[in-house]
Design a protein around this motif. Structure first.
Motif, PDB file in Angstrom:
ATOM      1  N   UNK A  21      11.885   6.872  -5.435  1.00 40.10           N
ATOM      2  CA  UNK A  21      10.891   7.478  -4.553  1.00 40.10           C
ATOM      3  C   UNK A  21       9.566   6.749  -4.621  1.00 40.10           C
ATOM      4  N   UNK A  22       9.188   6.266  -5.810  1.00 40.02           N
ATOM      5  CA  UNK A  22       7.946   5.508  -5.963  1.00 40.02           C
ATOM      6  C   UNK A  22       7.976   4.227  -5.143  1.00 40.02           C
ATOM      7  N   UNK A  23       9.137   3.580  -5.114  1.00 37.19           N
ATOM      8  CA  UNK A  23       9.273   2.353  -4.331  1.00 37.19           C
ATOM      9  C   UNK A  23       9.119   2.668  -2.837  1.00 37.19           C
ATOM     10  N   UNK A  24       9.805   3.726  -2.376  1.00 39.27           N
ATOM     11  CA  UNK A  24       9.698   4.120  -0.972  1.00 39.27           C
ATOM     12  C   UNK A  24       8.268   4.521  -0.627  1.00 39.27           C
ATOM     13  N   UNK A  25       7.642   5.292  -1.519  1.00 35.64           N
ATOM     14  CA  UNK A  25       6.268   5.725  -1.277  1.00 35.64           C
ATOM     15  C   UNK A  25       5.284   4.577  -1.240  1.00 35.64           C
ATOM     16  N   UNK A  26       5.549   3.545  -2.051  1.00 43.26           N
ATOM     17  CA  UNK A  26       4.664   2.375  -2.041  1.00 43.26           C
ATOM     18  C   UNK A  26       4.613   1.709  -0.679  1.00 43.26           C
ATOM     19  N   UNK A  27       5.781   1.550  -0.055  1.00 44.74           N
ATOM     20  CA  UNK A  27       5.830   0.952   1.281  1.00 44.74           C
ATOM     21  C   UNK A  27       5.149   1.855   2.314  1.00 44.74           C
ATOM     22  N   UNK A  28       5.458   3.151   2.256  1.00 42.12           N
ATOM     23  CA  UNK A  28       4.952   4.078   3.272  1.00 42.12           C
ATOM     24  C   UNK A  28       3.438   4.258   3.160  1.00 42.12           C
ATOM     25  N   UNK A  29       2.964   4.585   1.981  1.00 37.60           N
ATOM     26  CA  UNK A  29       1.544   4.897   1.847  1.00 37.60           C
ATOM     27  C   UNK A  29       0.682   3.643   1.789  1.00 37.60           C
ATOM     28  N   UNK A  30       1.270   2.505   1.419  1.00 35.76           N
ATOM     29  CA  UNK A  30       0.538   1.257   1.548  1.00 35.76           C
ATOM     30  C   UNK A  30       0.237   0.963   3.005  1.00 35.76           C
ATOM     31  N   UNK A  31       1.233   1.209   3.859  1.00 37.39           N
ATOM     32  CA  UNK A  31       1.050   1.034   5.304  1.00 37.39           C
ATOM     33  C   UNK A  31       0.037   2.053   5.838  1.00 37.39           C
ATOM     34  N   UNK A  32       0.132   3.292   5.370  1.00 36.35           N
ATOM     35  CA  UNK A  32      -0.816   4.326   5.800  1.00 36.35           C
ATOM     36  C   UNK A  32      -2.243   3.929   5.433  1.00 36.35           C
ATOM     37  N   UNK A  33      -2.434   3.388   4.230  1.00 34.81           N
ATOM     38  CA  UNK A  33      -3.772   2.996   3.778  1.00 34.81           C
ATOM     39  C   UNK A  33      -4.373   1.920   4.670  1.00 34.81           C
ATOM     40  N   UNK A  34      -3.550   0.986   5.129  1.00 37.20           N
ATOM     41  CA  UNK A  34      -4.056  -0.083   5.991  1.00 37.20           C
ATOM     42  C   UNK A  34      -4.175   0.354   7.448  1.00 37.20           C
ATOM     43  N   UNK A  35      -3.334   1.295   7.870  1.00 35.29           N
ATOM     44  CA  UNK A  35      -3.331   1.714   9.275  1.00 35.29           C
ATOM     45  C   UNK A  35      -4.307   2.845   9.542  1.00 35.29           C
ATOM     46  N   UNK A  36      -4.357   3.835   8.643  1.00 34.58           N
ATOM     47  CA  UNK A  36      -5.162   5.031   8.877  1.00 34.58           C
ATOM     48  C   UNK A  36      -6.300   5.218   7.873  1.00 34.58           C
ATOM     49  N   UNK A  37      -6.387   4.355   6.896  1.00 33.78           N
ATOM     50  CA  UNK A  37      -7.514   4.413   5.973  1.00 33.78           C
ATOM     51  C   UNK A  37      -7.137   4.811   4.561  1.00 33.78           C
ATOM     52  N   UNK A  38      -7.993   4.399   3.616  1.00 35.96           N
ATOM     53  CA  UNK A  38      -7.748   4.694   2.196  1.00 35.96           C
ATOM     54  C   UNK A  38      -7.836   6.202   1.938  1.00 35.96           C
ATOM     55  N   UNK A  39      -8.751   6.871   2.635  1.00 37.13           N
ATOM     56  CA  UNK A  39      -8.931   8.297   2.417  1.00 37.13           C
ATOM     57  C   UNK A  39      -7.712   9.090   2.879  1.00 37.13           C
TER      58      UNK A  39
END
Length: 504
Positions: A109-127
């Motif tokens: 799950x950590x691996x999957x979350x890394x891809x998903x939330x890394x993309x979210x951080x760059x697309x929608x912001x760190x916050x």
């Protein structure tokens, strides 16, 4: 760990003997087993009419037939004094792999979350990524306490794993993008490291105070909902906003920060910045693929992934190889967690003087030597070598975490940061198999770990030094940072500080 751990000192529960002491029950109903570490069977009990046995005063006879535990188990409460999910649902004997299964899915799950939330951080912001990961951890952590079987628990642990690391690293990244180069090391390490050490050393005693795995799960998950208040305290990263071309918002965030710091930004400077800002630095649709298309940046990024993979393998492998201290479970966890503090203080003191590159080279090199030395020595020398290896790998891990954020351009910093951490999770998957080799060749795991960290030493030479240099905003900034590198760039020996160069 504190939700699933079971005492190794357990045996079959015999309801008919409930009026006896636990030691008397075990002595009467449990057959001996010389292959077991504690000398008695954990999974079988004698078959007998226990009412007759008690009335006639019979003693156990090894000729009596045995059966698997039919009524569950009882556990030595002096080791784990409260109920965990494993003891509650009987995850021992033929189900003793359930804990490992849940943990494996957690890291998947950590691996999957890394891809998903890394993309979210760059697309929608760190916050947005910070709030999303913390809320996911909060909800799934609470739901896990209602799990009634291994399937339900594993699903919730997989979802909680998606939040793991990202819930801390996204706000870490946000803070890094606020801070001027000369303050980055202190802010990045003291803020996270001190509170991480405090929370880890407190966790065993929180578990004991909760006295139940369900209460512990709620107590450690519910506070993550406080992330909803983050927008009231933390403004979005101005660097990220600039990368998206949202100039007015970025300026407003900086003005707000200045007001809180009792500073005033001249209106002329703001107008000059807006006028000079060009769309050339806007990389709104950039992805991590762009990093791999650029040879200079690709090489540095791959070497950073190798570094963090090797550091993670060795960090986890050393913990497993050295084992816990000869105290109880809770004291051991507290003391081993506290060893993070001296590593942290040394990093804060040395990192800006020696630089990221040379401190990592020194620490990984010394860790390689002391790991191998531990395998070939005994007694006091071996103990000192093992402790030294742990100290050096802690320092290397702290350094590489900060260094990763400093070499990537703003538009892909979130996803790139997450991918490097994913390589760390891969390291956590590999390390148990390396440690298992101790059963085949004693000392071999430490030798392999020493070779692993030596690989990190070599790969570190290909990563640019970033001490006192502003984090790159664009891909061109990142490539220029790499091109301008000198091999023997030691910050404390520089003739002119890079902060001064930037101001000029």
């Amino acid at each position: 760990m504190f939700m699933t751990e079971t005492s190794p000192n357990h045996w079959c529960w015999i309801p008919e003997l409930e009026n006896l002491t636990d030691i008397d029950r075990r002595s009467l109903a449990i057959p001996p087993d010389t292959s077991a570490k504690l000398g008695y069977s954990h999974c079988h009990a004698y078959v007998a009419n226990w009412t007759d046995v008690l009335n006639t005063g019979q003693r156990p006879n090894q000729s009596w037939p045995t059966t698997q535990c039919l009524h569950g188990w009882e556990f030595n409460k002096s080791e784990i004094p409260y109920v965990t999910i494993s003891s509650e649902q009987g995850w021992v004997c033929d189900k003793n792999n359930y804990q490992a299964t849940a943990q494996s899915f957690y890291f998947i799950g950590s691996i999957a979350g890394g891809f998903i939330f890394g993309w979210v951080a760059d697309r929608y912001g760190r916050l947005a990524a910070t709030i999303g990961t913390n809320l996911l951890g909060c909800i799934t952590g609470i739901l896990a306490v209602f799990a009634r079987n291994i399937v339900q628990f594993t699903i919730f642990r997989f979802l909680a794993g998606m939040a793991y690391d990202n819930c801390m690293m996204m706000v870490y990244l946000l803070v890094m993008e606020y801070v001027a180069p000369k303050y980055r090391t202190r802010m990045a390490n003291l803020s996270s490291g001190l509170f991480y050490t405090l929370s880890m050393t407190s966790l065993p005693w929180i578990a004991l105070a909760c006295n139940d795995w369900k209460t512990l799960g709620i107590a450690t998950s519910a506070p993550m909902a406080l992330a909803l208040l983050a927008p009231l305290i933390l403004p979005e990263s101005p660097r990220w906003l600039l990368g998206k071309g949202r100039i007015d918002e970025a300026v407003q965030k900086v003005v707000t920060i200045a007001r809180i710091n009792k500073k005033k930004i001249p209106i002329e400077l703001i107008n000059s910045f807006k006028t000079s800002f060009t769309e050339d630095i806007v990389e709104e649709n950039a992805t991590i693929i762009e990093v791999l298309k650029r040879p200079l940046l690709r090489k540095a990024f791959i070497c950073m992934c190798i570094d963090y993979l090797c550091c993670s393998v060795v960090f986890d492998g050393l913990v497993r190889s050295i084992g816990v201290l000869p105290f109880n479970f809770f004291v051991s966890f507290t003391l081993t967690s506290f060893t993070e503090l001296p590593s942290l203080l040394l990093v804060v003191f040395l990192l800006d003087k020696l630089g990221r590159k040379w401190l990592t080279i020194i620490c990984t090199g010394l860790c390689s030597i002391t790991s191998i030395l531990t395998a070939f020595t005994t007694g006091y020398v071996s103990l000192c070598s093992a402790i030294s290896a742990r100290l050096f790998i802690n320092m290397a891990c702290y350094t590489t975490i900060q260094w990763t954020a400093e070499i990537l351009p703003t538009s892909v910093r979130g996803s790139g940061f997450s991918i490097v951490h994913i390589f760390g999770f891969i390291g956590y998957v590999l390390s148990p198999y390396i440690v298992y080799l101790e059963n085949i060749v004693p000392g071999l795991p430490l030798i392999i770990l020493g070779c692993f960290i030596a690989i990190a030493t070599v790969s570190t030479f290909n990563i640019p030094e970033t001490t006192n240099i502003d984090m790159p905003h664009s891909f061109e900034d990142a490539e220029e940072l790499i091109r301008s590198q000198k091999f023997f760039d030691i910050p404390c020996l520089r003739k002119e500080n890079n902060d001064d160069i930037k101001e000029k």
